[in-house]
Motif scaffolding. Structure first.
Motif, PDB file in Angstrom:
ATOM      1  N   SER A   1     -10.450   6.618  -0.576  1.00 38.59           N
ATOM      2  CA  SER A   1     -10.899   5.385  -1.230  1.00 38.59           C
ATOM      3  C   SER A   1      -9.870   4.921  -2.259  1.00 38.59           C
ATOM      4  O   SER A   1      -9.651   3.724  -2.426  1.00 38.59           O
ATOM      5  CB  SER A   1     -12.266   5.578  -1.884  1.00 38.59           C
ATOM      6  N   ILE A   2      -9.204   5.862  -2.929  1.00 37.55           N
ATOM      7  CA  ILE A   2      -8.140   5.491  -3.865  1.00 37.55           C
ATOM      8  C   ILE A   2      -6.946   4.942  -3.094  1.00 37.55           C
ATOM      9  O   ILE A   2      -6.361   3.923  -3.473  1.00 37.55           O
ATOM     10  CB  ILE A   2      -7.715   6.703  -4.729  1.00 37.55           C
ATOM     11  N   ASP A   3      -6.597   5.606  -1.985  1.00 33.06           N
ATOM     12  CA  ASP A   3      -5.505   5.116  -1.138  1.00 33.06           C
ATOM     13  C   ASP A   3      -5.777   3.682  -0.693  1.00 33.06           C
ATOM     14  O   ASP A   3      -4.905   2.820  -0.770  1.00 33.06           O
ATOM     15  CB  ASP A   3      -5.344   5.995   0.102  1.00 33.06           C
ATOM     16  N   ALA A   4      -6.991   3.438  -0.236  1.00 23.48           N
ATOM     17  CA  ALA A   4      -7.352   2.116   0.265  1.00 23.48           C
ATOM     18  C   ALA A   4      -7.322   1.069  -0.851  1.00 23.48           C
ATOM     19  O   ALA A   4      -6.821  -0.048  -0.651  1.00 23.48           O
ATOM     20  CB  ALA A   4      -8.730   2.155   0.903  1.00 23.48           C
ATOM     21  N   SER A   5      -7.848   1.423  -2.012  1.00 23.27           N
ATOM     22  CA  SER A   5      -7.864   0.478  -3.136  1.00 23.27           C
ATOM     23  C   SER A   5      -6.457   0.083  -3.552  1.00 23.27           C
ATOM     24  O   SER A   5      -6.153  -1.100  -3.744  1.00 23.27           O
ATOM     25  CB  SER A   5      -8.578   1.090  -4.342  1.00 23.27           C
ATOM     26  N   LEU A   6      -5.595   1.072  -3.675  1.00 24.56           N
ATOM     27  CA  LEU A   6      -4.222   0.785  -4.104  1.00 24.56           C
ATOM     28  C   LEU A   6      -3.435   0.067  -3.013  1.00 24.56           C
ATOM     29  O   LEU A   6      -2.595  -0.789  -3.304  1.00 24.56           O
ATOM     30  CB  LEU A   6      -3.526   2.071  -4.543  1.00 24.56           C
ATOM     31  N   TYR A   7      -3.703   0.393  -1.761  1.00 22.62           N
ATOM     32  CA  TYR A   7      -3.028  -0.293  -0.665  1.00 22.62           C
ATOM     33  C   TYR A   7      -3.413  -1.766  -0.633  1.00 22.62           C
ATOM     34  O   TYR A   7      -2.575  -2.636  -0.427  1.00 22.62           O
ATOM     35  CB  TYR A   7      -3.354   0.372   0.674  1.00 22.62           C
ATOM     36  N   LYS A   8      -4.702  -2.019  -0.854  1.00 23.03           N
ATOM     37  CA  LYS A   8      -5.169  -3.402  -0.866  1.00 23.03           C
ATOM     38  C   LYS A   8      -4.499  -4.197  -1.984  1.00 23.03           C
ATOM     39  O   LYS A   8      -4.089  -5.341  -1.799  1.00 23.03           O
ATOM     40  CB  LYS A   8      -6.689  -3.426  -1.035  1.00 23.03           C
TER      41      LYS A   8
END
Length: 157
Positions: free
Chosen positions: A135-142
């Protein structure tokens, strides 16, 4: 996670702030507390927890910087000694070799420390917040894709 009216994902702000925890001040925590939905005390605890988690790595970086400073001054000493020795002597050639080796070592040390990551990993941030690393990966990627889209939109070319 809390969802604040008008904010799409406060987790992104929180993840980004924790990513650069080393540079976060109390004043900054006051300002982002409103946008994340967390109390300033909770945010401060998260930052402190990250500091404890990363303390060993920060100490290793500090020790390496100290060794680099020592190597830099060693180069200065060799240069200073070299200025007192006559050229074309065995002592001069030996000092010159030492100086070159010391300079090369200093460059390698500087290159090595420049590659060391000084920010918290996504796994460490996820552990502090209490969510999965994905979820952190996805948030920062977004956030990263939004930023690149904005940069492409507003370039002058």
């Amino acid at each position: 996670m809390l969802n604040i009216k008008g904010r799409k994902n406060p987790r992104q702000i929180l993840a980004l702030a924790l990513k650069c925890y080393y540079y976060v001040s109390d004043d900054f925590l006051d300002r982002i507390a409103v946008h994340t939905g967390f109390d300033k005390k909770i945010l401060k605890e998260m930052v402190e927890k990250l500091q404890v988690i990363r303390e060993e790595k920060e100490d290793a970086i500090y020790r390496m910087k100290e060794r680099i400073y020592g190597q830099f001054y060693r180069c200065i000493v060799y240069e200073h000694r070299l200025s007192y020795v006559s050229e074309n002597t065995a002592a001069y050639l030996k000092l010159k070799q030492r100086l070159e080796k010391a300079r090369n070592r200093l460059e390698r040390m500087r290159k090595r420390i420049s590659k060391i990551r000084t920010f918290a990993s996504n796994k460490e941030i996820a552990g502090v917040i209490g969510v999965t690393k994905g979820s952190i990966d996805a948030s920062l990627y977004k956030l990263k894709t939004k930023l690149s889209d904005m940069a492409d939109k507003f370039t002058l070319n």
